[in-house]
Write a protein that holds these residues in place. Structure first.
Motif, PDB file in Angstrom:
ATOM      1  N   THR A 257       2.113   5.386  11.115  1.00 41.48           N
ATOM      2  CA  THR A 257       2.070   4.186   9.732  1.00 41.48           C
ATOM      3  C   THR A 257       2.747   3.373   9.797  1.00 41.48           C
ATOM      4  OG1 THR A 257       3.546   5.660   7.906  1.00 41.48           O
ATOM      5  CG2 THR A 257       0.751   5.993   8.421  1.00 41.48           C
TER       6      THR A 257
ATOM      7  N   GLY B 254      -5.285  10.419  -5.302  1.00 37.43           N
ATOM      8  CA  GLY B 254      -6.084   9.138  -5.687  1.00 37.43           C
ATOM      9  C   GLY B 254      -7.073   8.632  -6.792  1.00 37.43           C
TER      10      GLY B 254
ATOM     11  N   ALA C  41      -3.257   3.752  -1.481  1.00 39.47           N
ATOM     12  CA  ALA C  41      -3.466   3.890   0.033  1.00 39.47           C
ATOM     13  C   ALA C  41      -4.653   4.590  -0.286  1.00 39.47           C
ATOM     14  CB  ALA C  41      -2.876   4.060   0.817  1.00 39.47           C
ATOM     15  N   ALA C  42      -4.861   5.596  -0.934  1.00 38.19           N
ATOM     16  CA  ALA C  42      -6.082   6.969  -0.997  1.00 38.19           C
ATOM     17  C   ALA C  42      -6.720   6.639  -1.996  1.00 38.19           C
ATOM     18  CB  ALA C  42      -4.908   8.223  -1.399  1.00 38.19           C
ATOM     19  N   ASP C  43      -6.996   5.408  -1.961  1.00 36.29           N
ATOM     20  CA  ASP C  43      -8.438   5.243  -3.456  1.00 36.29           C
ATOM     21  C   ASP C  43      -9.777   5.128  -2.530  1.00 36.29           C
ATOM     22  OD1 ASP C  43      -8.728   2.901  -1.383  1.00 36.29           O
ATOM     23  OD2 ASP C  43      -8.501   1.257  -2.501  1.00 36.29           O
TER      24      ASP C  43
ATOM     25  N   ALA D 285      -5.675   4.243   5.642  1.00 36.60           N
ATOM     26  CA  ALA D 285      -5.344   3.434   4.800  1.00 36.60           C
ATOM     27  C   ALA D 285      -3.650   2.969   5.296  1.00 36.60           C
ATOM     28  CB  ALA D 285      -4.688   4.785   4.003  1.00 36.60           C
TER      29      ALA D 285
ATOM     30  N   LEU E 297       1.135   5.692  -0.872  1.00 39.09           N
ATOM     31  CA  LEU E 297       0.852   6.626  -0.691  1.00 39.09           C
ATOM     32  C   LEU E 297       1.567   8.199  -1.412  1.00 39.09           C
ATOM     33  CD1 LEU E 297      -1.725   8.294   0.709  1.00 39.09           C
ATOM     34  CD2 LEU E 297      -0.549   9.412   2.218  1.00 39.09           C
TER      35      LEU E 297
ATOM     36  N   PRO F 277      -0.451   3.184   4.634  1.00 40.76           N
ATOM     37  CA  PRO F 277       0.459   3.343   3.969  1.00 40.76           C
ATOM     38  C   PRO F 277       1.454   2.839   4.519  1.00 40.76           C
ATOM     39  CG  PRO F 277       0.407   5.241   4.875  1.00 40.76           C
ATOM     40  CD  PRO F 277      -1.384   4.494   4.834  1.00 40.76           C
TER      41      PRO F 277
ATOM     42  N   ALA G  77      -8.471   9.343   7.859  1.00 45.09           N
ATOM     43  CA  ALA G  77      -7.677   8.658   6.660  1.00 45.09           C
ATOM     44  C   ALA G  77      -6.329   8.111   6.145  1.00 45.09           C
ATOM     45  CB  ALA G  77      -8.382   9.259   5.487  1.00 45.09           C
TER      46      ALA G  77
ATOM     47  N   ARG H 266       1.380  -0.911  -0.046  1.00 46.01           N
ATOM     48  CA  ARG H 266      -0.075  -0.005  -0.039  1.00 46.01           C
ATOM     49  C   ARG H 266       0.545   1.567   0.071  1.00 46.01           C
ATOM     50  NH1 ARG H 266      -5.716  -1.222   1.322  1.00 46.01           N
ATOM     51  NH2 ARG H 266      -5.338   0.829   2.377  1.00 46.01           N
TER      52      ARG H 266
END
Length: 296
Positions: free
Chosen positions: A255, A190, A207-209, A225, A176, A227, A221, A174
């Motif tokens: 993260t 995104g 990771a920002a889907d 996510a 970002l 990442p 978020a 994942r």
């Protein structure tokens, strides 16, 4: 009675000519070859033109045309891609405008058309095939179809090799893509963005889907996510450091990427421009994101 000309197109065209201090009748004759004085708008468009050998035919570029370096150093500057002016473009007497999709404002491009100058819009698709089509489209506009075919085949071969390496990734990490980090606000890429496209090519999961395009992402978020890799722009050699990105007390510090100090800084145009260097940029990102596969 003296007749009047009521055509709005002619009237606006004449007004543009007056602003530039030239008469319509004094415009230079259109060159026989297509695009002998090209307004190149968009970093990838300019890069492709240089790769095709059409650099000497470029009359003006925009501020995103940072590669090769001589483009901005030697050519007049039309300003930012999305904030152009008709007067600035017309002042160099172009006979063809080639613009990346999204250039504008649209009213400015319409003024250019009304001045009798063709405007070619090059589609932006953030895929391997989209890059190849972009090369062919630019080549067609400037009469260099054969050169464009040679370049697209070479780039296509690089994409094929990249695809083989990508197929060997068992679990995409994942990642970002952070476009900017200011005042604690993270701007991330995104879905349906260039960031999303390059991550897919590099065998990474966005990771920002939960976002669409480039938008601010909340702290909550970012933490959700999770990442494993964070990618930032090098901004002309002045990349954000891991200490800054993963600063204590920030969401990014919480993260998995922070735990591993997994930060990748790359040139923005090479990474997100989707031009001839895209397969090499995606491969470099893949190798940086998966250091355990360095020998692959």
């Amino acid at each position: 009675m003296i007749p009047t000309i009521s055509s709005p197109r002619l009237s606006r065209r004449a007004m543009l000519a007056a602003l530039l201090g030239v008469g319509l009748a004094s415009r230079p004759a259109r060159a026989v070859s297509p695009g002998m004085r090209i307004a190149s708008l968009g970093g990838a468009v300019t890069e492709i033109l240089y790769r095709l050998g059409a650099g000497p035919r470029i009359a003006i570029v925009d501020t995103t045309s940072v590669y090769p370096a001589e483009a901005l150093r030697e050519k007049p500057n039309a300003g930012y891609l999305r904030a152009l002016s008709a007067e600035g473009l017309l002042s160099v007497g172009p006979d063809l405008v080639i613009a990346a999709e999204g250039a504008g404002p649209p009213a400015v491009l319409e003024q250019i058309r009304e001045a009798g100058i063709p405007v070619a819009i090059i589609a932006e698709r953030h895929t391997a095939e989209g890059v190849l089509e972009k090369i062919r489209s630019v080549g067609h506009q400037v009469g260099l179809e054969a050169e464009a075919e040679v370049l697209s085949r070479a780039v296509g071969t690089s994409f094929a090799a990249l695809g083989e390496r990508r197929a060997r990734i068992a679990r995409p990490a994942r990642a970002l893509v952070v476009l900017s980090l200011a005042n604690g606000r993270v701007m991330a890429g995104g879905r349906d963005s260039t960031a999303d496209g390059i991550l897919a090519l590099a065998g990474l999961r966005n990771a920002a889907d939960g976002l669409t395009g480039f938008k601010p992402i909340s702290d909550e978020a970012i933490i959700a996510a999770a990442p494993e890799v964070v990618i930032v722009m090098s901004n002309g050699g002045h990349a954000l450091t891991a200490d800054t990105v993963f600063a204590e007390g920030t969401a990014l510090a919480q993260t998995p990427a922070a735990a591993k100090r997994a930060l990748v800084a790359m040139d923005g145009l090479a990474l997100l421009g989707f031009g001839p260097r895209t397969p090499e940029s995606a491969e470099a990102l893949m190798r940086a994101a998966y250091p355990e596969r360095a020998g692959d």
